[in-house]
Write an enzyme that holds these catalytic residues in place. Structure first.
Site, PDB file in Angstrom:
ATOM      1  N   GLY A   1       8.548   5.550   9.697  1.00  0.00           N
ATOM      2  CA  GLY A   1       7.999   6.422   8.656  1.00  0.00           C
ATOM      3  C   GLY A   1       6.503   6.621   8.807  1.00  0.00           C
ATOM      4  O   GLY A   1       5.949   6.362   9.882  1.00  0.00           O
TER       5      GLY A   1
ATOM      6  N   HIS B   1       5.387  12.035  15.711  1.00  0.00           N
ATOM      7  CA  HIS B   1       6.817  11.937  15.364  1.00  0.00           C
ATOM      8  C   HIS B   1       7.459  13.325  15.398  1.00  0.00           C
ATOM      9  O   HIS B   1       8.599  13.481  15.842  1.00  0.00           O
ATOM     10  CB  HIS B   1       6.999  11.361  13.952  1.00  0.00           C
ATOM     11  CG  HIS B   1       6.536   9.955  13.799  1.00  0.00           C
ATOM     12  ND1 HIS B   1       5.438   9.609  13.047  1.00  0.00           N
ATOM     13  CD2 HIS B   1       7.027   8.796  14.297  1.00  0.00           C
ATOM     14  CE1 HIS B   1       5.270   8.295  13.080  1.00  0.00           C
ATOM     15  NE2 HIS B   1       6.215   7.782  13.826  1.00  0.00           N
TER      16      HIS B   1
END
Ligand code: PAF
Length: 281
Positions: free
Chosen positions: A31, A37
């Site tokens: 996260g 990402h």
């Protein structure tokens, strides 16, 4: 985007997708998503019909409880970002969904486990292989995507896939950098303005090593790089290594694939970075 917090519901949904002969790409994350990402999600979308992103701050890979506590958690912003890039599925389980009490795991990874990150963060790669193997078993992806920034992690996961004969293809995606060269990382949030400035010594030194790779001996390059980083205010060097890209043992002049890897504490934040070095370029 479909969001699942239980294995059962995720697996039921994925069974339907597999029934339609669609390929599944997995992007495992902790996260606090950033552009690095997102580049993994985009690569996964190019290679697969359906993309699953997992967000799970895996306690077993943090050897320092303070580091685990401090790890940034930004689930609302992460969901918004994943929706923006049309990620198909988010798997965001609680710890109790993944681990039973007193669960044990040990995988004999070999010498690589004790080197570099493994030396500084004992047990880290046991935790990483434990969670990644669980995610592979839950999602059963055709392909899984990881960033080059965690080069050693990619090598360790490749070894695990080979040892456990897991039917998944691994893809390593290039490091995403800020305009001034700093490698993107969820931990960059913790850098103060001064840290942010000092942190640039890492990418600058790696670039300097890359530029001089064919002009100097490996030992000299390593020594000079260590001096450059140690001379920077507010930066505490953990290691700088010019390593064999396959074994991660120190490289010599005959090594084919070479990677320069660095870890340092900048202020209170531990950062890592690396660059691939190519003979004759
Ligand atoms: O690189 C990471 O973000 C983590 O180590 C991973 C692969 C998601 C396992 O928790």
């Amino acid at each position: 985007m479909k969001i699942f917090t239980t294995k059962k519901e995720l697996q039921q949904y994925l069974l339907q997708i597999k029934g339609l002969h669609k390929s599944i790409g997995l992007v495992p994350t902790l996260g606090a998503l950033h552009k690095g990402h997102i580049s993994l999600i985009e690569q996964a979308q190019k290679n697969n019909d359906v993309v699953v992103c997992s967000i799970f701050v895996n306690p077993t890979q943090f050897n320092d409880p303070k580091d685990l506590e401090k790890y940034p958690r930004t689930i609302e912003a992460d969901i918004a970002l994943l929706e923006q890039v049309n990620c198909d599925i988010l798997f965001n389980p609680p710890v109790s969904e993944i681990y039973d009490d007193n669960e044990q795991w040990h995988l004999e990874i070999g010498p690589m486990e004790q080197l570099l990150e493994g030396k500084s963060r004992p047990g880290h790669y046991q935790g990483v292989t434990q969670i990644v193997s669980k995610l592979f078993n839950i999602v059963n992806p055709d392909t899984a995507f990881f960033g080059q920034k965690d080069y050693q992690q990619f090598s360790v996961i490749s070894k695990m896939v080979e040892l456990l004969k897991m039917p998944v293809q691994l893809v390593m995606c290039p490091i995403k950098r800020e305009a001034d060269g700093l490698a993107m990382s969820s931990r960059n949030i913790h850098l103060t303005t001064a840290d942010r400035q000092h942190s640039l010594v890492l990418s600058k030194t790696l670039n300097w090593v890359k530029e001089n790779f064919n002009r100097s001996e490996i030992q000299q390059l390593k020594h000079k790089a260590e001096l450059m980083i140690s001379a920077e205010e507010g930066v505490e060097l953990d290691y700088f290594e010019i390593a064999d890209g396959e074994t991660l043992l120190p490289a010599n002049e005959d090594t084919k694939t070479i990677v320069a890897l660095v870890a340092a504490k900048v202020g209170k934040t531990r950062l890592i970075d690396n660059v691939l070095l190519i003979h004759g370029q």
